[in-house]
Design a protein around this motif. Structure first.
Motif, mmCIF file in Angstrom:
data_model
loop_
_atom_site.group_PDB
_atom_site.id
_atom_site.type_symbol
_atom_site.label_atom_id
_atom_site.label_comp_id
_atom_site.label_asym_id
_atom_site.label_seq_id
_atom_site.Cartn_x
_atom_site.Cartn_y
_atom_site.Cartn_z
ATOM 1 N N GLN A 1 17.192 1.591 -5.446
ATOM 2 C CA GLN A 1 16.874 1.148 -4.093
ATOM 3 C C GLN A 1 15.459 0.563 -4.078
ATOM 4 N N ILE B 1 15.478 -2.223 3.474
ATOM 5 C CA ILE B 1 15.845 -1.414 2.317
ATOM 6 C C ILE B 1 17.061 -2.054 1.660
ATOM 7 N N ALA C 1 19.827 -1.935 -1.884
ATOM 8 C CA ALA C 1 20.341 -1.192 -3.036
ATOM 9 C C ALA C 1 20.968 -2.174 -4.007
ATOM 10 N N PRO D 1 20.639 0.778 3.710
ATOM 11 C CA PRO D 1 20.716 2.016 2.935
ATOM 12 C C PRO D 1 22.070 2.109 2.234
ATOM 13 N N HIS D 2 22.105 2.878 1.175
ATOM 14 C CA HIS D 2 23.301 2.899 0.330
ATOM 15 C C HIS D 2 23.613 4.332 -0.079
ATOM 16 N N GLY E 1 21.631 6.258 -2.573
ATOM 17 C CA GLY E 1 20.284 6.717 -2.245
ATOM 18 C C GLY E 1 20.220 7.902 -1.313
ATOM 19 N N GLN F 1 15.150 6.828 1.542
ATOM 20 C CA GLN F 1 15.537 5.435 1.789
ATOM 21 C C GLN F 1 15.665 5.170 3.281
#
Length: 385
Positions: free
Chosen positions: A200, A256, A258, A278-279, A282, A293
């Motif tokens: 990330q 953010i 990823a 976000p992912h 993370g 994250q």
């Protein structure tokens, strides 16, 4: 760069699932308000947390503009929207959107994404746009069977892609993915790999922060666990981090991001996919890193200085908890999970459980990765959701 947060500051999320929920928690912690625009009729996790909730269609420009005017900044939870709509919403509402429509346009479908990173000199998995049986057969001849067929837009968690072993399967998959209805379909070669990795990167005008390189453990195209740092050499970890930063720079991203990689048997690090949000890979950063994250998602889009990605313990593992029943959601057999020192259960607040649906995750941090990975898997085995 901003150095203040007025109490009336409102962050708007396009999407109302668990990624927005965990980001919203960080916005609330910093004293901000949260608005959410959902394209689903069902109650979604963030909608229980804020009175500022709107349901509608991402194709309804008037509704989207009206929503944006209520917010100080708009950010994304998913990629199920077009960059053109985002551009019009931003320009007609005057509300900034991050990642910007221009950045999003460079990765908004899998074909454009591959081309963007390839043009930036970042190695990617072999791919080709296919639109006929001859082209699918030709890809199999050039790269071997089996390979993947992927819808260029909207795939996630095993949806939108299919493994094909021969031409009969390829033709069926092409149709089921919407190729016969005009959707762009990508063929992507299988590569011999030892690990699937992810990194990330948070980035805005104040600079960038790169998180540790972690390993994602996959079953049936769904991530079931994450280990950080990845159990690979330090050189490989650094290489993946460097490529992730280059990829974020290639799209001039603010927010953010990823990036997912394959580590091939030959030692190459190939970029597979990216996410402008976000992912799942993370989630461990909530407890596993100084700033998660989700916190850096909010910091990045608000123009705030970014937080450290340093790990709080030498190792962290995350276990995805998928739906085990089609029923009203209820988390059962959680005593061991919530009793373990340095263990953290996150239930997303989805009303309906479905088999295979991401309903929660469990993070365990500690000193020895193999030890905590085995422990986390063991104490989550009996959890039913």
């Amino acid at each position: 760069m901003s150095d203040s947060i007025p109490s009336a500051t409102r962050v708007g999320f396009l999407g109302a699932g668990q990624l927005a929920r965990m980001s919203a928690i960080e916005a609330f912690r910093l004293g901000m308000q949260v608005s959410v625009f959902s394209d689903r009729t069902e109650n979604e996790p963030v909608q229980f947390m804020t009175p500022y909730s709107v349901s509608g269609s991402y194709d309804d420009l008037d509704d989207m503009i009206s929503f944006a005017k209520q917010c100080d900044v708009i950010t994304l939870e998913n990629e199920f929207i077009s960059s053109e709509i985002l551009r019009e919403v931003r320009d007609k509402s005057g509300t900034p959107i991050y990642p910007s429509p221009e950045s999003f346009a460079l990765i908004e479908n899998k074909l454009i994404e591959k081309q963007t990173f390839e043009n930036a000199g970042i190695p990617v998995t072999p791919y080709r746009l296919v639109s006929s049986e001859d082209e699918m057969a030709g890809f199999g001849e050039d790269y071997g069977w089996p390979y993947l067929l992927k819808s260029s837009k909207g795939g996630y968690d095993g949806y939108g892609n299919e493994t094909v072993n021969n031409m009969e399967e390829a033709v069926k998959a092409y149709e089921s993915l919407g190729g016969d209805k005009g959707r762009d379909i990508l063929a992507e070669a299988f590569v011999d790999f030892t690990h699937e990795l992810a990194v990330q990167v948070a980035r805005n005008e104040t600079g960038h922060v790169v998180y540790p390189c972690c390993e994602t453990v996959q079953e049936n195209h769904i991530c079931v666990a994450v280990r950080s740092p990845a159990p690979v050499s330090e050189d490989i970890q650094v290489k993946a981090q460097e490529l992730a930063v280059r990829a974020a720079e290639a799209i001039d991203g603010k927010g953010i991001f990823a990036f997912e990689f394959f580590l091939t048997t030959g030692g190459e690090v190939l970029l597979n996919e990216s996410a402008p949000r976000p992912h799942n890979s993370g989630h461990y950063t909530i407890e596993g890193c100084s700033s998660s994250q989700f916190e850096n998602h909010i910091r990045a889009v608000m123009g705030l200085p970014l937080g450290s990605a340093e790990m709080t313990k030498p190792a962290a593992v995350m276990i995805n908890l998928l739906g085990t029943h089609n029923r009203d959601a209820v988390a059962e057999n959680i005593e061991d999970a919530i009793s373990a020192p340095f263990g953290h259960l996150h239930v997303y607040g989805k009303v309906q459980s479905k088999v295979g649906r991401k309903m929660a995750h469990y993070t365990l941090i500690g000193d020895d990765q193999d030890e905590i990975y085995d422990k986390a898997r063991r104490i989550t085995t009996d959890i039913q959701i």
